[in-house]
Design an enzyme around this catalytic site. Structure first.
Site, PDB file in Angstrom:
ATOM      1  N   GLU A  34       0.857  -1.200   0.000  1.00  0.00           N
ATOM      2  CA  GLU A  34       0.000   0.000   0.000  1.00  0.00           C
ATOM      3  C   GLU A  34       0.886   1.240   0.000  1.00  0.00           C
ATOM      4  OE1 GLU A  34      -3.365   0.854  -0.300  1.00  0.00           O
ATOM      5  OE2 GLU A  34      -2.356   2.797  -0.337  1.00  0.00           O
ATOM      6  N   GLY A  39      -7.035   0.965   3.296  1.00  0.00           N
ATOM      7  CA  GLY A  39      -8.481   1.023   3.059  1.00  0.00           C
ATOM      8  C   GLY A  39      -8.848   1.756   1.774  1.00  0.00           C
ATOM      9  N   GLY A  40      -7.869   2.461   1.192  1.00  0.00           N
ATOM     10  CA  GLY A  40      -8.101   3.080  -0.115  1.00  0.00           C
ATOM     11  C   GLY A  40      -9.177   4.141  -0.117  1.00  0.00           C
ATOM     12  N   THR A  41      -9.816   4.306  -1.261  1.00  0.00           N
ATOM     13  CA  THR A  41     -10.769   5.393  -1.497  1.00  0.00           C
ATOM     14  C   THR A  41     -11.977   5.305  -0.574  1.00  0.00           C
ATOM     15  OG1 THR A  41     -10.154   5.273  -3.825  1.00  0.00           O
ATOM     16  CG2 THR A  41     -12.108   6.564  -3.292  1.00  0.00           C
ATOM     17  N   CYS A  42     -12.619   4.145  -0.527  1.00  0.00           N
ATOM     18  CA  CYS A  42     -13.879   4.025   0.215  1.00  0.00           C
ATOM     19  C   CYS A  42     -13.686   4.468   1.665  1.00  0.00           C
ATOM     20  CB  CYS A  42     -14.395   2.589   0.154  1.00  0.00           C
ATOM     21  SG  CYS A  42     -15.939   2.388   1.048  1.00  0.00           S
ATOM     22  N   HIS A 441     -45.960  -3.177   8.273  1.00  0.00           N
ATOM     23  CA  HIS A 441     -46.520  -1.823   8.284  1.00  0.00           C
ATOM     24  C   HIS A 441     -46.038  -1.081   9.526  1.00  0.00           C
ATOM     25  CE1 HIS A 441     -49.389   1.423   7.782  1.00  0.00           C
ATOM     26  NE2 HIS A 441     -49.696   1.292   9.082  1.00  0.00           N
TER      27      HIS A 441
HETATM   28  C1  LIG Z   1     -16.533  10.709  -2.992  1.00  0.00           C
HETATM   29  C2  LIG Z   1     -16.793   9.260  -3.272  1.00  0.00           C
HETATM   30  C3  LIG Z   1     -17.868   8.633  -2.674  1.00  0.00           C
HETATM   31  C4  LIG Z   1     -18.102   7.296  -2.916  1.00  0.00           C
HETATM   32  N1  LIG Z   1     -19.188   6.709  -2.335  1.00  0.00           N
HETATM   33  C5  LIG Z   1     -19.450   5.404  -2.571  1.00  0.00           C
HETATM   34  C6  LIG Z   1     -20.570   4.777  -1.968  1.00  0.00           C
HETATM   35  O1  LIG Z   1     -21.325   5.389  -1.220  1.00  0.00           O
HETATM   36  N2  LIG Z   1     -20.781   3.464  -2.220  1.00  0.00           N
HETATM   37  C7  LIG Z   1     -19.943   2.734  -3.046  1.00  0.00           C
HETATM   38  O2  LIG Z   1     -20.183   1.545  -3.243  1.00  0.00           O
HETATM   39  N3  LIG Z   1     -18.877   3.318  -3.635  1.00  0.00           N
HETATM   40  C8  LIG Z   1     -18.607   4.628  -3.424  1.00  0.00           C
HETATM   41  N4  LIG Z   1     -17.510   5.207  -4.004  1.00  0.00           N
HETATM   42  C9  LIG Z   1     -16.629   4.382  -4.859  1.00  0.00           C
HETATM   43  C10 LIG Z   1     -15.693   3.517  -3.975  1.00  0.00           C
HETATM   44  O3  LIG Z   1     -14.980   4.346  -3.093  1.00  0.00           O
HETATM   45  C11 LIG Z   1     -14.736   2.680  -4.812  1.00  0.00           C
HETATM   46  O4  LIG Z   1     -15.436   2.061  -5.830  1.00  0.00           O
HETATM   47  C12 LIG Z   1     -14.100   1.644  -3.876  1.00  0.00           C
HETATM   48  O5  LIG Z   1     -13.239   2.280  -2.975  1.00  0.00           O
HETATM   49  C13 LIG Z   1     -13.389   0.505  -4.591  1.00  0.00           C
HETATM   50  O6  LIG Z   1     -12.111   0.839  -4.855  1.00  0.00           O
HETATM   51  P1  LIG Z   1     -10.982  -0.242  -5.143  1.00  0.00           P
HETATM   52  O7  LIG Z   1     -11.124  -1.452  -4.308  1.00  0.00           O
HETATM   53  O8  LIG Z   1     -10.927  -0.421  -6.603  1.00  0.00           O
HETATM   54  O9  LIG Z   1      -9.651   0.545  -4.708  1.00  0.00           O
HETATM   55  P2  LIG Z   1      -9.414   1.821  -3.832  1.00  0.00           P
HETATM   56  O10 LIG Z   1     -10.330   1.851  -2.676  1.00  0.00           O
HETATM   57  O11 LIG Z   1      -9.343   3.011  -4.689  1.00  0.00           O
HETATM   58  O12 LIG Z   1      -7.959   1.503  -3.243  1.00  0.00           O
HETATM   59  C14 LIG Z   1      -6.827   1.372  -4.033  1.00  0.00           C
HETATM   60  C15 LIG Z   1      -5.613   1.421  -3.146  1.00  0.00           C
HETATM   61  O13 LIG Z   1      -4.446   1.108  -3.914  1.00  0.00           O
HETATM   62  C16 LIG Z   1      -3.386   1.962  -3.540  1.00  0.00           C
HETATM   63  N5  LIG Z   1      -2.456   2.027  -4.671  1.00  0.00           N
HETATM   64  C17 LIG Z   1      -2.670   2.558  -5.900  1.00  0.00           C
HETATM   65  N6  LIG Z   1      -1.608   2.373  -6.694  1.00  0.00           N
HETATM   66  C18 LIG Z   1      -0.671   1.717  -5.959  1.00  0.00           C
HETATM   67  C19 LIG Z   1       0.629   1.253  -6.216  1.00  0.00           C
HETATM   68  N7  LIG Z   1       1.179   1.385  -7.414  1.00  0.00           N
HETATM   69  N8  LIG Z   1       1.315   0.646  -5.209  1.00  0.00           N
HETATM   70  C20 LIG Z   1       0.749   0.478  -3.988  1.00  0.00           C
HETATM   71  N9  LIG Z   1      -0.494   0.902  -3.680  1.00  0.00           N
HETATM   72  C21 LIG Z   1      -1.215   1.497  -4.654  1.00  0.00           C
HETATM   73  C22 LIG Z   1      -4.079   3.284  -3.245  1.00  0.00           C
HETATM   74  O14 LIG Z   1      -3.280   4.094  -2.404  1.00  0.00           O
HETATM   75  C23 LIG Z   1      -5.357   2.805  -2.554  1.00  0.00           C
HETATM   76  O15 LIG Z   1      -5.183   2.711  -1.164  1.00  0.00           O
HETATM   77  C24 LIG Z   1     -17.231   6.558  -3.763  1.00  0.00           C
HETATM   78  C25 LIG Z   1     -16.135   7.180  -4.353  1.00  0.00           C
HETATM   79  C26 LIG Z   1     -15.910   8.519  -4.113  1.00  0.00           C
HETATM   80  C27 LIG Z   1     -14.726   9.167  -4.764  1.00  0.00           C
END
Ligand SMILES: Cc1cc2nc3c(=O)[nH]c(=O)nc-3n(C[C@H](O)[C@H](O)[C@H](O)COP(=O)(O)OP(=O)(O)OC[C@H]3O[C@@H](n4cnc5c(N)ncnc54)[C@H](O)[C@@H]3O)c2cc1C
Length: 459
Positions: A34, A39-42, A441
């Site tokens: 990582e 935990g990434g984006t979510c 209900h």
């Molecule tokens: C504002 C917003 C609100 C959202 N709300 C919702 C919601 O309510 N419900 C829903 O289902 N979805 C929602 N989403 C979408 C959801 O966040 C993503 O679809 C979800 O996080 C899945 O992402 P993922 O598993 O593909 O990877 P991500 O969660 O994006 O994680 C990828 C990880 O990989 C790491 N990484 C990237 N490149 C490298 C590399 N080269 N080397 C090492 N690490 C790396 C990054 O740092 C990151 O931690 C929302 C998105 C946004 C932007």
């Protein structure tokens, strides 16, 4: 010399951690890499923080409406943005720290901090370290797309990640992009007390939804005082002292909107530009999405791509479902497929939109004989009791097979209600199964059988 693993997971998004733990539990020697926050984006910039902020915004909204319910609040409502952010940070921290602890405490799993780049199809480099594996699972996610709008380099702007650090109230927030991410922030900041303008290039908001959904969403947001500028086909930016002027070419209204801050919410791009995919020979499309088959295998044997980076979904639940599909195929002899899943998602404005399967427009385009029913939320007792009757529910059924084709439910609790429909779709059962069900209900879901009793041919 490369350090050898059986499997390497790149990214700790919504698929990678569960898969890494599952693989490690079988006795395989696994590494997970990582580069930023666990935990990434979510967890850090997406679902969890936005829904936490939306909860604060809703509290403010309900407090402002207290008088409608016979409740008197004697002083004006005030929003403490520092406290709002601190609450959000605490919820995020709990999830991110919990995930990190889980990974670090898993036997056979090595957690590596750093940016991974493929050196070839069998090795990745993280800083000075070379790591080798038989299998790679890419879960690198996506980030906000920043198009080359005219003047964008002259102004400062926010995106969904930098919005997370905001602990003040923008006087006037201009949101570029009238889709899921933009609209959630727009309503949230309006409820916090900002003036908000949404600038959308298309003819309507959420253009993937049916027109009646877009119109209703617009009415709900305008009802809260959000200004919406559609058909903004020549967006440009200009600095005006400490403010930002956004040029919009709209069919009506001023050609320029001047705000204190601007948020870009105009789509996402996969994090594959700096992953060394070309060194490994991994095929990507012209937008950078990794090409995968129905079991999420790339063109390179032993390399899989899961989550947003494969372009087969853009949600937490699609990413997690990718993990389940890969694990089922690799470890359980269960041949699950991406094509087995039914489209499902929610738009978290308030009230939310819950979606499953096809839209009405898609059903019409398919040319099949269908039935349709639509029910305004004003007919839902629960909505009237709550004093929140915006929206409608709509369902489409195949006229011959009686199977449910899709539903769009816009109204209170509809992000939950949609699952009553989704589960019957997964069961591949006819709509009559729900129509004959006795529901509780007073709920919103109790009106689903009623609505199904009013199906008419789709003209
Ligand atoms: C504002 C917003 C609100 C959202 N709300 C919702 C919601 O309510 N419900 C829903 O289902 N979805 C929602 N989403 C979408 C959801 O966040 C993503 O679809 C979800 O996080 C899945 O992402 P993922 O598993 O593909 O990877 P991500 O969660 O994006 O994680 C990828 C990880 O990989 C790491 N990484 C990237 N490149 C490298 C590399 N080269 N080397 C090492 N690490 C790396 C990054 O740092 C990151 O931690 C929302 C998105 C946004 C932007």
């Amino acid at each position: 010399m490369a350090t050898k693993f059986d499997a390497i997971v790149i990214g700790t998004g919504q698929a990678g951690p569960s898969l890494a733990v599952r693989l490690a539990d079988t006795g395989m020697k696994v590494a997970i890499i990582e580069r930023k926050r666990f935990g990434g984006t979510c967890v850090n910039n997406g679902c969890i923080p936005t829904k936490t902020l939306i909860a604060s915004a809703r509290a403010a909204h309900v407090a402002r409406r207290a008088g409608d319910y016979g409740v008197t609040i004697r002083s004006p409502i005030a929003i403490n943005m520092k406290k709002v952010k601190a609450r959000k940070d605490a919820v995020v921290r709990q999830s991110s720290d919990g995930l990190q602890k889980w990974l670090r405490n898993t036997q056979n799993l090595t957690v590596i901090k750093g940016h991974a780049r493929f050196a070839d199809a069998h090795r990745v480099r993280v800083d000075d370290e070379l790591l080798e594996a038989d299998k790679f699972f890419i879960n690198v996610g996506a980030r906000a797309s920043i198009p080359t709008f005219r003047g964008i380099d002259q102004v400062s702007y926010l995106d969904n990640s930098t919005m997370m650090a905001v602990e003040f109230l923008p006087e006037h927030l201009i949101v570029i992009g009238g889709s899921y991410v933009g609209l959630e922030f727009a309503q949230m900041y309006r409820r916090f007390g900002s003036e908000v303008t949404v600038v959308e290039r298309g003819q309507r908001l959420c253009k993937r939804e049916d027109e009646d959904v877009s119109e209703n969403v617009q009415t709900i947001l305008e009802g809260e005082g959000i200004k919406i500028r559609l058909n903004a086909d020549c967006i440009g930016f200009e600095k005006r002292d400490a403010r930002v002027a956004v040029q919009v070419e709209c069919t009506r209204g001023d050609k320029i909107v001047i705000g204190s801050h601007t948020l870009l919410a105009v789509g996402r791009v996969p994090n594959t530009n700096d992953l060394g995919v070309e060194k490994a020979g991994i095929e990507v499309d012209k937008r950078g999405y990794i090409q995968v088959d129905d079991q999420l295998r790339t063109n390179v044997p032993g390399i899989y791509a899961l989550g947003d980076c494969n372009g087969r979904g853009a949600f937490t639940h699609t990413s997690y479902n990718d993990y389940e599909i890969v694990a089922a195929n690799l470890l359980d002899g269960d041949h699950r497929r991406v094509s087995d899943r039914i489209t499902a998602y929610a738009l978290y404005i308030d009230p939310p939109l819950g979606r499953a399967g096809m839209t009405e427009a898609e059903v019409r385009k398919s040319g099949r004989k269908a039935l349709i029913a639509k029910l305004p939320m004003t007919q839902v007792g629960r909505a009237r009791e709550r004093g929140e009757t915006d929206g409608f529910m709509k369902i489409l059924v195949d006229a011959e097979t009686k199977k449910i084709l899709g539903a769009s439910l816009l109204g209170i609790e509809c992000d939950e209600v949609i699952h009553s429909i989704l589960d019957v779709m997964y069961a591949n059962a006819p709509y009559t199964v729900i129509q004959r069900a006795m529901h509780i209900h007073p709920t919103v879901t109790e009106l689903i059988p009623t609505m199904l009793g009013e199906l008419n041919p789709l003209e």
